[in-house]
Design an enzyme around this catalytic site. Sequence first.
Site, PDB file in Angstrom:
ATOM      1  CB  ALA A  29       9.118  12.632  25.204  1.00 20.11           C
ATOM      2  CG  LEU A  30      14.899  13.510  27.781  1.00 21.59           C
ATOM      3  CD1 LEU A  30      16.138  14.283  28.236  1.00 21.59           C
ATOM      4  CD2 LEU A  30      15.308  12.192  27.125  1.00 21.59           C
ATOM      5  CG  HIS A  34      14.671   8.950  28.581  1.00 23.73           C
ATOM      6  ND1 HIS A  34      13.375   9.381  28.539  1.00 23.73           N
ATOM      7  CD2 HIS A  34      14.847   8.175  27.487  1.00 23.73           C
ATOM      8  CE1 HIS A  34      12.778   8.896  27.460  1.00 23.73           C
ATOM      9  NE2 HIS A  34      13.652   8.147  26.807  1.00 23.73           N
ATOM     10  CG  ASP A 152      13.310  -0.174  24.526  1.00 20.95           C
ATOM     11  OD1 ASP A 152      12.222  -0.281  23.969  1.00 20.95           O
ATOM     12  OD2 ASP A 152      13.611   0.800  25.242  1.00 20.95           O
ATOM     13  CD  GLN A 155      16.502   0.027  21.522  1.00 18.47           C
ATOM     14  OE1 GLN A 155      15.601   0.355  20.781  1.00 18.47           O
ATOM     15  NE2 GLN A 155      16.885   0.800  22.517  1.00 18.47           N
ATOM     16  CG  LEU A 186       8.812   5.726  34.377  1.00 16.67           C
ATOM     17  CD1 LEU A 186       9.820   6.761  34.861  1.00 16.67           C
ATOM     18  CD2 LEU A 186       7.400   6.250  34.624  1.00 16.67           C
ATOM     19  CB  SER A 187       6.932   4.082  27.876  1.00 17.21           C
ATOM     20  OG  SER A 187       6.774   4.341  26.493  1.00 17.21           O
ATOM     21  NE  ARG A 189       5.428   4.609  20.574  1.00 15.11           N
ATOM     22  CZ  ARG A 189       6.618   4.176  20.129  1.00 15.11           C
ATOM     23  NH1 ARG A 189       7.396   3.484  20.906  1.00 15.11           N
ATOM     24  NH2 ARG A 189       7.018   4.453  18.894  1.00 15.11           N
TER      25      ARG A 189
HETATM   26  P1  AMP Z   1      13.752   6.019  23.826  1.00 17.24           P
HETATM   27  O1  AMP Z   1      13.784   7.500  24.009  1.00 17.24           O
HETATM   28  O2  AMP Z   1      12.407   5.419  24.079  1.00 17.24           O
HETATM   29  O3  AMP Z   1      14.379   5.570  22.539  1.00 17.24           O
HETATM   30  O4  AMP Z   1      14.665   5.418  24.981  1.00 17.24           O
HETATM   31  C1  AMP Z   1      16.014   5.797  25.114  1.00 17.24           C
HETATM   32  C2  AMP Z   1      16.676   4.863  26.084  1.00 17.24           C
HETATM   33  O5  AMP Z   1      16.035   4.934  27.342  1.00 17.24           O
HETATM   34  C3  AMP Z   1      16.614   3.389  25.639  1.00 17.24           C
HETATM   35  O6  AMP Z   1      17.865   2.777  25.912  1.00 17.24           O
HETATM   36  C4  AMP Z   1      15.524   2.835  26.497  1.00 17.24           C
HETATM   37  O7  AMP Z   1      15.639   1.447  26.732  1.00 17.24           O
HETATM   38  C5  AMP Z   1      15.717   3.628  27.777  1.00 17.24           C
HETATM   39  N1  AMP Z   1      14.480   3.631  28.559  1.00 17.24           N
HETATM   40  C6  AMP Z   1      13.245   3.991  28.155  1.00 17.24           C
HETATM   41  N2  AMP Z   1      12.346   3.807  29.140  1.00 17.24           N
HETATM   42  C7  AMP Z   1      13.034   3.296  30.197  1.00 17.24           C
HETATM   43  C8  AMP Z   1      12.667   2.884  31.522  1.00 17.24           C
HETATM   44  N3  AMP Z   1      11.413   2.960  31.958  1.00 17.24           N
HETATM   45  N4  AMP Z   1      13.643   2.438  32.324  1.00 17.24           N
HETATM   46  C9  AMP Z   1      14.934   2.358  31.897  1.00 17.24           C
HETATM   47  N5  AMP Z   1      15.343   2.719  30.669  1.00 17.24           N
HETATM   48  C10 AMP Z   1      14.400   3.191  29.832  1.00 17.24           C
END
Ligand code: AMP
Length: 278
Positions: A29-30, A34, A152, A155, A186-187, A189
Amino acid sequence: MVIVNSIEALFKETEKFHGSVGFVPTMGALHEGHLSLIRKARKENDFVVVSIFVNPTQFLEGEDLDAYPRKEEADSKICELAGVDIVFMPNAEMMYEHDELSITAPAIRGFILEGTKRPGHFDGMLQVVMKLLNLIAYNKPTEFRAYFGKKDAQQLALIEQMVRNYFINVQIVPCDIVRDADGLALSSRNVYLSKEEREKALSLSRSLKKATEMVMKKELNVERIKEAMREVLFEVDVEYVALVNRHFEAIEEVEIGNTIILVAASVGKTRLIDNLWI
Ligand code: AMP
């Protein structure tokens, strides 16, 4: 770009790599967050691998494993446009066997904040990151870098510790948080949020902004900053507001250059986290 769905195919493809490899692990869900990691990896390496895997072992009972957004086709397109060489999309069956050995997050740093609210989450996260690092670097690239977001933060600190504790041959590259124009981090979720919830969710970044303003006015007392942040967070269900140093140790005063301010809160059914490094 190639999309690989098996470990054998991954090894066959990475065998062709002669040079540095940048790896970006994701759950798909890039979004632009990402993408910023992928772009950085692209700039700094000869080859770029992105993994897309919604890892079941890091979801707790009752969390959103089944509902987690999955957008494989759009994600592949995004990766292709960003110049990714390999998209690795494994499934749980090829990643895990029955009765696996496990990794346990460290007793203090792993069990505060996110660790309190999501017991077992970090164990599963570290387990999959260890596997992915070993898989992508299986054919021994000349240099190996893995990119993680500061979004994160805990993490990231735990992955850095795992790499240290297990002497893994990789350079962990921390990447800045990407936000929408209104400040919301951004997330994947964020798609769960209704319009009203999204408005309320903005209070997370606002509370961090408030903290920054206080620090800029030389207010360094942690309790007073937390109190002011909680006032901004009145419309959301706050789980924690915390200020720690870069080792995730408790602090009483902000030390500029060595402090992370973190907030976790639920808006409706959606749990959000955000943080600021000062
Ligand atoms: P995820 O798909 O949520 O597991 O995230 C994958 C990677 O993208 C992780 O290293 C996250 O910390 C990073 N990430 C997610 N959202 C953001 C954001 N808004 N800004 C920077 N990195 C992000």
